[in-house]
Design an enzyme around this catalytic site. Structure first.
Site, PDB file in Angstrom:
ATOM      1  CD  GLU A 254      -2.585   1.235   2.758  1.00  0.00           C
ATOM      2  OE1 GLU A 254      -3.809   1.075   2.715  1.00  0.00           O
ATOM      3  OE2 GLU A 254      -1.876   0.943   3.894  1.00  0.00           O
ATOM      4  CE  LYS A 314      -7.455   1.010   4.485  1.00  0.00           C
ATOM      5  NZ  LYS A 314      -5.938   1.600   4.878  1.00  0.00           N
ATOM      6  CB  CYS A 365      -3.372  -1.409   5.597  1.00  0.00           C
ATOM      7  SG  CYS A 365      -2.166  -0.811   6.975  1.00  0.00           S
TER       8      CYS A 365
END
Length: 493
Positions: A254, A314, A365
């Protein structure tokens, strides 16, 4: 009070980086001992004490943002433990109370993962069991069932000590202790899909970043991009020299580019050169502009010939890190909130991305802590799971090892290998059995090519989804309702 403090410390020690997982049921046994026999109001205060002792060190990585944020987060999370403890004081009046207590624990962790501001499911008891005797339960009911099993084991241990059986039946004291041992020892009986004989070579790149804390990108533009492009080229050179096997795909972290490749031709060319050099489809992590005021954290497929292609945005965004809730008020009160910059917008679809010979399951994440997000990506066909992460702000804190333990649990939960690519560490490869097969150190540039099994068989946890969690929660909450009703009837009588 002493038992509450000891229980909170034991819970903290069960989590990485210490990772002394047997202390989780022991810590919960001490918490139960501190609550047993108290009235709900006192139980709430004692439970809050245990939670604070646990959460302050467990969430110490939040101090990077500020001690005030750390204190506010722990204070908010402690409320959930206090409410659960008050309800636990009621269910202790019922038969089989260890089961009802464990159900209440699952309900508390569910509520924490839902509110406020999208929830904060970090530091769930299940995430202390990345590789333990309890881990296999994840294949049956996911993280909620693992938390339930640990809480049940701890409550049974407490029952064996606290509850005196009738003199005529002394064996009843041994029964809860025997059951407490049986809970983790029965996990080999959990059915799990086996290997399917298919694998791919995955290149993992960790480029490192120059800055630290809230200023991880440093002062020089594009340095993060150059670091990761350079490390990708180093991987390509190692393959040409025969030091590493040729990868089928490559995964970058990321935020592996700090410049939007859609809007900056130089950034686009740097990425294209590095991907062309390695010669295989690559998953790039980028923060890209959405219109003039917003942005998205994106997993972007990049072909060595045709360039950027399909992507995943995301879904679970970090409050105050990727967007600012109650923006006008927060910006007026905290100058640091302006560091967020453009406000991120969440994606609305799972992270199944065709990349070379496989469809990877992209997870970004913070999202690895959210059951539904990971499950949705696997159900959409993602295998292996790829966790792109940027932990640079929290380097050398307890966040990276905690996040790796989550990846271990997800691997067992869904019968999928997990590949983690991090900017500063910990990058890793986790087998479908939850074993860490390879990992990097933190704050170093590194790369490798690992052989990753590709599995498509679904566990029961993947198939049934959230139903076990709902059943366990309903059981605990219903027991608390029955206990409260009985108490009121006694008072009226």
């Amino acid at each position: 009070m002493g038992a509450a403090v000891a229980g909170g410390l034991a819970l903290f020690a069960a989590f990485p980086p210490l990772g002394w997982w047997p202390l989780a049921p022991l810590g919960l046994a001490l918490v139960v001992a501190s609550l047993y026999g108290t009235r709900p109001r006192r139980a709430a205060w004692v439970g809050a004490l245990a939670a604070a002792v646990f959460l302050f060190p467990a969430l110490a990585w939040v101090r990077t943002i500020g001690d005030d944020v750390w204190v506010m987060l722990v204070a908010a999370e402690t409320v959930f433990y206090a409410v659960m403890s008050a309800l636990a004081a009621l269910v202790f009046r019922l038969r089989a109370w260890p089961v009802w207590f464990a159900g209440l624990w699952v309900a508390m962790e569910w509520a924490r993962g839902l509110v406020p501001i999208g929830g904060f499911p970090w530091a769930r008891v299940a995430f202390s069991q990345g590789e333990s005797l309890f881990t296999e339960y994840a294949a049956l009911g996911g993280a909620p069932l693992v938390s339930f099993a640990v809480a049940l084991c701890g409550a049974l241990l407490a029952h064996a000590v606290l509850v005196r059986p009738p003199a005529a039946r002394p064996w009843l004291r041994a029964a809860p202790a025997f059951l407490a041992l049986a809970v983790p020892l029965l996990t080999p009986a959990v059915p799990r899909p086996g290997d399917e004989g298919r694998s791919i070579n995955v290149g993992i790149v960790q480029g490192n970043v120059p800055g630290r804390g809230m200023y991880v990108l440093g002062d020089e533009p594009a340095v993060v991009l150059r670091n990761h492009a350079g490390e990708t080229k180093r991987l390509a050179q190692a393959v040409r020299e025969g030091k590493l096997p040729k990868p089928d795909i490559v995964v970058l972290p990321e935020n592996s580019t700090d410049i939007d490749p859609y809007r900056d031709e130089t950034a686009r060319q740097i990425i294209q050169d590095s991907v062309s050099d390695v010669g295989v489809p690559t998953l790039v992590g980028a923060v890209v502009a959405i219109g003039d005021d917003s942005r998205a954290t994106r997993s972007l497929t990049w072909d060595p010939v045709t360039g950027p292609g399909a992507y995943y945005d995301k879904q679970n965004l970090v409050p105050f890190g990727e967007y600012t809730p109650f923006k006008d008020l927060v910006l007026a009160l905290w100058e640091r909130a302006s560091l967020v910059g453009r406000q991120s917008v969440p994606g609305d679809r799972p992270g199944d991305l065709k990349l070379g010979p496989v469809t990877v399951g992209a997870v970004n994440c913070y999202e690895v802590a959210f059951d539904a997000t990971v499950r949705g990506t696997v159900r959409a066909g993602g295998t292996p799971i790829v966790v792109q992460t940027n932990n640079a702000s929290y380097a050398l804190s307890n966040l990276p090892p905690q996040q790796l333990a989550m990846s271990q649990l997800r691997a067992v939960e869904h019968n999928r290998a997990v590949v983690t690519a991090a900017t500063t560490g910990i990058s890793a490869f986790v087998t479908p059995d939850g074993k860490v097969s390879w990992q990097t150190r933190e704050l170093v540039a590194d790369m490798n090519v690992v052989k990753v099994p590709v599995r498509t068989g679904e566990t029961l946890a993947t198939k049934v989804g959230a139903w076990p969690e709902w059943a366990l929660m309903a059981m605990g909450v219903a027991a608390a309702g029955v206990a409260a009703w009985r108490g009121r009837r006694r008072a009226d009588g």
